[in-house]
Scaffold this motif. Structure first.
Motif, PDB file in Angstrom:
ATOM      1  N   LYS A 113      -0.181  -1.550   2.791  1.00 45.85           N
ATOM      2  CA  LYS A 113      -1.252  -1.351   2.819  1.00 45.85           C
ATOM      3  C   LYS A 113      -1.584   0.409   2.308  1.00 45.85           C
ATOM      4  O   LYS A 113      -2.371   0.517   1.495  1.00 45.85           O
ATOM      5  CB  LYS A 113      -2.009  -1.285   4.174  1.00 45.85           C
ATOM      6  CG  LYS A 113      -3.603  -1.161   4.146  1.00 45.85           C
ATOM      7  CD  LYS A 113      -3.940  -2.113   5.405  1.00 45.85           C
ATOM      8  CE  LYS A 113      -4.576  -1.155   6.380  1.00 45.85           C
ATOM      9  NZ  LYS A 113      -4.569  -2.078   7.799  1.00 45.85           N
ATOM     10  N   ASN A 114      -0.682   1.103   2.918  1.00 43.63           N
ATOM     11  CA  ASN A 114      -0.608   2.419   2.485  1.00 43.63           C
ATOM     12  C   ASN A 114      -0.441   2.529   0.970  1.00 43.63           C
ATOM     13  O   ASN A 114      -0.887   3.415   0.213  1.00 43.63           O
ATOM     14  CB  ASN A 114       0.500   3.274   3.033  1.00 43.63           C
ATOM     15  CG  ASN A 114       0.211   3.406   4.592  1.00 43.63           C
ATOM     16  OD1 ASN A 114      -0.928   3.098   4.987  1.00 43.63           O
ATOM     17  ND2 ASN A 114       1.027   3.650   5.469  1.00 43.63           N
ATOM     18  N   LEU A 115       0.461   1.804   0.380  1.00 41.30           N
ATOM     19  CA  LEU A 115       1.046   1.853  -0.873  1.00 41.30           C
ATOM     20  C   LEU A 115      -0.249   1.701  -1.877  1.00 41.30           C
ATOM     21  O   LEU A 115      -0.665   2.273  -2.809  1.00 41.30           O
ATOM     22  CB  LEU A 115       2.002   0.890  -1.408  1.00 41.30           C
ATOM     23  CG  LEU A 115       3.204   1.216  -1.495  1.00 41.30           C
ATOM     24  CD1 LEU A 115       4.064   0.028  -1.766  1.00 41.30           C
ATOM     25  CD2 LEU A 115       3.928   2.400  -2.238  1.00 41.30           C
ATOM     26  N   LEU A 116      -1.125   0.604  -1.421  1.00 34.22           N
ATOM     27  CA  LEU A 116      -2.307   0.198  -1.911  1.00 34.22           C
ATOM     28  C   LEU A 116      -3.420   1.303  -2.079  1.00 34.22           C
ATOM     29  O   LEU A 116      -4.080   1.512  -2.997  1.00 34.22           O
ATOM     30  CB  LEU A 116      -2.815  -0.977  -1.460  1.00 34.22           C
ATOM     31  CG  LEU A 116      -3.684  -2.031  -2.453  1.00 34.22           C
ATOM     32  CD1 LEU A 116      -2.863  -2.306  -3.690  1.00 34.22           C
ATOM     33  CD2 LEU A 116      -3.946  -3.395  -1.491  1.00 34.22           C
ATOM     34  N   GLU A 117      -3.457   1.836  -1.043  1.00 32.52           N
ATOM     35  CA  GLU A 117      -4.308   3.163  -0.794  1.00 32.52           C
ATOM     36  C   GLU A 117      -3.816   4.283  -1.532  1.00 32.52           C
ATOM     37  O   GLU A 117      -4.873   4.820  -2.271  1.00 32.52           O
ATOM     38  CB  GLU A 117      -4.348   3.471   0.531  1.00 32.52           C
ATOM     39  CG  GLU A 117      -5.645   2.646   1.360  1.00 32.52           C
ATOM     40  CD  GLU A 117      -5.189   2.700   2.835  1.00 32.52           C
ATOM     41  OE1 GLU A 117      -5.854   2.138   3.661  1.00 32.52           O
ATOM     42  OE2 GLU A 117      -4.807   3.704   3.363  1.00 32.52           O
TER      43      GLU A 117
END
Ligand SMILES: Nc1ncnc2c1ncn2[C@@H]1O[C@H](COP(=O)(O)OP(=O)(O)OP(=O)(O)O)[C@@H](O)[C@H]1O
Ligand SMILES: [Mg+2]
Length: 398
Positions: free
Chosen positions: A317-321
């Motif tokens: 999720k962090n990567l996507l953000e």
């Protein structure tokens, strides 16, 4: 409730037990050659390079084991050791700390050597550590000039070298993992360059450095100091091929006594894109979802969901953000919708209905942010192949 079993897969840690180490036969062969040459007073320094997570630390750990006499891997790979039954090196392992100066590294190496030689020869082995033990920040201002540090260091290493000969050892190996974490714009590359040159002038032929580090960072270091590439033998780790990946998987599945279908092996290999870490992560998760002790595509689907929803949910999720919003998300969505690991820009053009010139800046930024990487001209893939699976399940941030 699932049955409790010891997990033979180790996604978070380097391989210590050589029984669990697969592939890399040629690289291990090159390493044996480094050890062989050094044991015959023809020293070679070496550096293992490769992408993040490709298996550098594991190979470095195996090198240390072989150097200290473990022959498991040599026998497993049937490698010629030129008549040496088992190597008899002493080694020290240096953990890198950011912002270390050459003086601190030198002092740290010496104090480590002092300790291990004292243990070895059961007498207090005295070395002048020139007052340098662990980082002393307030003294940084009056740091000694690099020539002086090198001079003192080599002087002490002469004593070590002599001791090694008396003890009939093959030599000393100084292992430094994650060399890329050291600040390579400072005096450290100069230190290593001058020390290795000075070793050779002083006939210190039984002490070598053995490093590991991420390709890009090591490349930068070599650009600043071209002589490093001449002094250090490069051992480059490439991606694993499908049969090497299968060896890791089959070993693990056999250890827990499960059967498996070929498409599970193929699919995990495909998703891992040549990196051992996802092989371990997928292998270690799917064994929780066996069908009467058989691992099939159904188990794999459940395993992937488990990873994406639990183990790596926050990370993905962090990567996507971090990727950025708007066009960035659309590009990732397009890439995830392609069945292949490597996606040509032409596919993204069609999917988004816009021209490359309109999003090439975004592609570059996604590479800089380490979300995607260039495979070859005009072809890109996800850095973490599981991000693709995450997007397939959860979609992108619209
Ligand atoms: N030859 C191998 N056989 C089986 N598993 C391996 C092998 N090499 C590495 N692995 C596994 O792959 C993962 C990554 O390995 P390792 O930590 O050695 O990589 P690395 O390149 O040092 O990573 P980093 O760049 O994060 O330091 C670990 O889970 C490790 O157990
Ligand atoms: Mg590592």
């Amino acid at each position: 409730m699932s049955k409790r079993i010891i997990n033979p897969f180790t996604p978070q840690k380097p391989i210590d037990n050589p029984e669990y180490f697969f592939g890399r036969n040629n690289e291990v062969d090159s390493i044996i050659d480094v050890l062989y040459q050094t044991a015959h007073e023809n020293p070679e320094h070496a550096i293992i390079t490769g992408d993040r997570g490709i298996g550098k630390s594991s190979l470095l750990v195996q090198t240390k084991r072989i150097a200290e006499g473990d022959t498991t891997l040599i026998e497993k790979f049937d490698i010629d050791t030129g008549g040496i039954d088992n190597f008899n090196f002493k080694s020290i392992w240096i953990d890198t700390v950011e912002n270390q100066s050459a003086e601190e590294v030198a002092g740290y190496i010496l104090s480590n050597l002092k300790r291990s030689i004292t243990i070895l020869s059961k007498i207090d082995f005295s070395l002048d550590l020139f007052g340098v033990q662990i980082a002393k920040k307030e003294e940084e201002a009056k740091a000694k000039p690099i020539n002086e540090v090198v001079g003192n260091f080599v002087q002490e290493m002469k004593k070590v070298s002599k001791k090694v000969m008396e003890e009939k050892l093959d030599g000393i190996i100084i292992f430094i993992d994650e060399i890329d974490r050291m600040d390579m714009t400072k005096d450290l590359p100069t230190f290593f360059k001058l020390v290795t040159e000075s070793f050779s002038r002083n006939h210190i032929n039984n002490i070598i450095f053995f490093f590991a580090g991420i390709s890009g960072a090591v490349q930068k270091m070599k650009e600043i100091h071209p002589s490093i590439s001449r002094t250090f033998k490069d051992i480059v780790l490439h991606k694993l091929n499908q049969s090497e990946i299968e060896l890791i998987l089959i070993n693990g599945f056999d250890k827990v006594g499960f059967t498996y279908s070929d498409d599970v092996l193929n699919r995990i290999g495909y998703m891992s894109a040549g990196f051992p870490e996802p092989v371990h992560l997928l292998g270690g998760t799917i064994i929780k979802y066996s069908d009467n002790n058989n691992l099939n595509m159904n188990s794999l689907t459940k395993g992937i969901e488990d990873i994406i929803q639990n183990k790596k949910n926050n990370e993905l999720k962090n990567l996507l953000e971090e990727a950025g919003s708007g066009k960035y998300q659309q590009i990732l969505k397009a890439m995830a919708s392609n069945e292949n690991i490597n996606v040509p820009l032409g596919y993204i053009d069609n999917y988004l209905g816009i021209k490359q010139s309109e999003y090439s800046m975004n592609i570059n930024k996604l590479c800089e942010r380490n979300i995607i990487k260039k495979y070859s001209r005009g072809i890109y893939s996800f850095v973490d192949p599981l991000l693709k699976e995450y997007i397939k399940i959860f979609g992108v941030l619209e």
